[in-house]
Design an enzyme around this catalytic site. Structure first.
Site, mmCIF file in Angstrom:
data_model
loop_
_atom_site.group_PDB
_atom_site.id
_atom_site.type_symbol
_atom_site.label_atom_id
_atom_site.label_comp_id
_atom_site.label_asym_id
_atom_site.label_seq_id
_atom_site.Cartn_x
_atom_site.Cartn_y
_atom_site.Cartn_z
ATOM 1 N N LYS A 123 0.834 -1.208 0.000
ATOM 2 C CA LYS A 123 0.000 0.000 0.000
ATOM 3 C C LYS A 123 0.865 1.253 0.000
ATOM 4 O O LYS A 123 0.606 2.204 -0.753
ATOM 5 C CB LYS A 123 -0.957 -0.021 1.204
ATOM 6 C CG LYS A 123 -2.003 -1.127 1.086
ATOM 7 C CD LYS A 123 -2.873 -1.297 2.328
ATOM 8 C CE LYS A 123 -3.801 -2.513 2.108
ATOM 9 N NZ LYS A 123 -4.740 -2.725 3.215
ATOM 10 N N GLN A 125 -4.998 -1.605 9.623
ATOM 11 C CA GLN A 125 -4.851 -2.928 9.014
ATOM 12 C C GLN A 125 -5.339 -4.023 9.964
ATOM 13 O O GLN A 125 -4.990 -4.043 11.149
ATOM 14 C CB GLN A 125 -3.364 -3.156 8.646
ATOM 15 C CG GLN A 125 -3.096 -4.413 7.835
ATOM 16 C CD GLN A 125 -3.611 -4.348 6.397
ATOM 17 O OE1 GLN A 125 -3.888 -3.275 5.869
ATOM 18 N NE2 GLN A 125 -3.748 -5.486 5.768
ATOM 19 N N ASP A 184 -11.395 2.152 3.670
ATOM 20 C CA ASP A 184 -11.594 0.702 3.628
ATOM 21 C C ASP A 184 -13.062 0.344 3.391
ATOM 22 O O ASP A 184 -13.362 -0.793 3.024
ATOM 23 C CB ASP A 184 -11.200 0.078 4.977
ATOM 24 C CG ASP A 184 -9.815 -0.541 4.970
ATOM 25 O OD1 ASP A 184 -9.347 -0.926 3.881
ATOM 26 O OD2 ASP A 184 -9.222 -0.655 6.055
HETATM 27 N N1 L34 Z 1 -8.027 -2.757 7.212
HETATM 28 N N2 L34 Z 1 -7.248 -4.857 6.655
HETATM 29 C C1 L34 Z 1 -7.751 -3.669 6.264
HETATM 30 N N3 L34 Z 1 -7.970 -3.357 4.960
HETATM 31 C C2 L34 Z 1 -7.701 -4.272 3.986
HETATM 32 O O1 L34 Z 1 -7.974 -3.987 2.703
HETATM 33 C C3 L34 Z 1 -7.159 -5.503 4.347
HETATM 34 N N4 L34 Z 1 -6.788 -6.449 3.411
HETATM 35 C C4 L34 Z 1 -6.975 -7.862 3.713
HETATM 36 C C5 L34 Z 1 -6.332 -8.110 5.089
HETATM 37 N N5 L34 Z 1 -6.550 -7.043 6.050
HETATM 38 C C6 L34 Z 1 -6.964 -5.793 5.706
HETATM 39 C C7 L34 Z 1 -5.740 -6.300 2.568
HETATM 40 O O2 L34 Z 1 -5.160 -5.230 2.403
HETATM 41 C C8 L34 Z 1 -6.236 -8.523 2.571
HETATM 42 N N6 L34 Z 1 -5.432 -7.461 1.966
HETATM 43 C C9 L34 Z 1 -4.444 -7.665 0.979
HETATM 44 C C10 L34 Z 1 -3.704 -6.603 0.448
HETATM 45 C C11 L34 Z 1 -2.709 -6.814 -0.500
HETATM 46 C C12 L34 Z 1 -2.452 -8.076 -0.947
HETATM 47 C C13 L34 Z 1 -3.183 -9.124 -0.461
HETATM 48 C C14 L34 Z 1 -4.173 -8.917 0.493
HETATM 49 C C15 L34 Z 1 -1.357 -8.277 -1.941
HETATM 50 O O3 L34 Z 1 -0.657 -7.355 -2.265
HETATM 51 N N7 L34 Z 1 -1.132 -9.531 -2.412
HETATM 52 C C16 L34 Z 1 -0.067 -9.872 -3.314
HETATM 53 C C17 L34 Z 1 0.987 -10.740 -2.640
HETATM 54 C C18 L34 Z 1 1.490 -10.175 -1.366
HETATM 55 C C19 L34 Z 1 2.520 -11.059 -0.678
HETATM 56 O O4 L34 Z 1 3.610 -11.240 -1.270
HETATM 57 O O5 L34 Z 1 2.281 -11.552 0.425
HETATM 58 C C20 L34 Z 1 -0.641 -10.662 -4.489
HETATM 59 O O6 L34 Z 1 -0.037 -10.648 -5.571
HETATM 60 O O7 L34 Z 1 -1.677 -11.306 -4.292
#
Ligand code: L34
Length: 293
Positions: A52, A96, A119
């Site tokens: 983010k 988060q 969010d």
């Molecule tokens: N308050 N909490 C709040 N807001 C959110 O919108 C979230 N979420 C979920 C968990 N808790 C939260 C997220 O941000 C899930 N989530 C989230 C954000 C980014 C990614 C996955 C879940 C992401 O960037 N995924 C990458 C891989 C990341 C890694 O290497 O671990 C992908 O390519 O899927």
């Protein structure tokens, strides 16, 4: 079979946001400013919040990361939230999740000023979304809809089956896709752990959304030929062949299911990056005070 590349699409959309931000700055106004609060050292949360902050840099936003130890009290966190609510330089902020177990997530969510709730987790935004009124939409459902829209996947009249009923994915996505709106007008079935014959339900899906948090849960025998598969799961499993010792997999057994699919999201690089990009879109809306109520 088409791979729905969330990483590439999120780069495209972030470039579009960047152009708008440059216009805001050219007018002499300040860029959008997102704050994120991260409590504790959950490695997954660290990665997500890191993405983010990096995305803010890419789109030209200011960002502030507020890190606090696992031992932070609920009272201390509520004070941070209240300060962010009052801070005129912050357009929107997120806390988060998950939070440490001694902190009441509901209480923290309720303390966030709904106008800064990028969010879309505050019950006021959730309720407004459910009624089709202007509201901040939660990032993951919004990211899924964008991925479908930008890939020309029709939802109207389609049978969408969602596996999982969480407050942040399954339930809001079901509401949005069944509404009379863009990327809506679908017939939605929400399934969960008490669903009697899950495979019978998932096999009826034109669009199948997996959001349960169980690695490789959706297998080839659970989908029909030509399905569109949206894999919201991000699970870290052991993999001794990797130098990190682990790798990310979705809730869908990709190797089995992909050959039967018309389109499918990969993990990583599917819904995850779209979640982050949807948060950027909400923050831009907050800066422009686009969601008025
Ligand atoms: N308050 N909490 C709040 N807001 C959110 O919108 C979230 N979420 C979920 C968990 N808790 C939260 C997220 O941000 C899930 N989530 C989230 C954000 C980014 C990614 C996955 C879940 C992401 O960037 N995924 C990458 C891989 C990341 C890694 O290497 O671990 C992908 O390519 O899927």
């Amino acid at each position: 079979m088409v791979v729905l590349d969330g990483k590439a699409l999120s780069t495209t959309i972030k470039n579009e946001i960047r152009i708008e931000v440059d216009q805001i700055i050219a007018k002499g106004d300040r860029p959008p400013h997102l704050a994120a609060v991260l409590v504790g050292n959950n490695p997954a949360s660290e990665a997500y919040v890191g993405n983010k902050v990096r995305s803010c840099e890419q789109v030209g936003f200011s960002s502030t990361l507020i890190r606090r130890p696992e031992t932070t009290t609920e009272e201390e966190l509520l004070k941070i939230v209240s300060d962010l609510n009052e801070d005129a330089d912050i357009d929107g902020f997120i806390v988060q999740l998950p939070l440490p177990s001694h902190i009441n997530e509901e209480k923290v969510t309720l303390a966030i000023n709904p106008h800064k709730d990028v969010d879309g987790f505050h019950p006021l935004n959730f309720g407004r979304m459910a009624q089709g009124l202007p509201a901040y939409l939660p990032a993951t459902p919004q990211g899924v809809l964008l991925l479908l829209e930008r890939n020309g996947i029709e939802t109207s009249g389609q049978h969408v089956v969602i596996v999982g009923r969480s407050n942040i994915v399954g339930t809001p996505l079901g509401i949005l896709m069944s509404r009379k709106d863009k990327m809506g007008n679908a017939t939605v079935t929400i399934t969960h752990s008490r669903t009697k014959d899950l495979a019978a339900e998932t096999k009826r899906a034109d669009i199948l959304v997996a959001a349960i948090g169980i690695p490789n849960f959706i297998t080839a025998d659970m989908v029909k030929e030509g399905v569109v598969v949206i894999d919201v799961g991000i699970n870290r499993i052991d993999d001794p062949t990797r130098k990190s010792g682990s790798r990310l997999v979705g809730d869908v057994d990709y190797d089995q299911v992909a050959p039967k699919s018309k389109a499918i999201t990969p993990v990583p690089g599917g819904v995850g990056p779209m979640t982050v990009t949807a948060l950027m879109l909400n923050t831009l809306k907050a800066r422009k005070k686009e969601i008025r109520y």
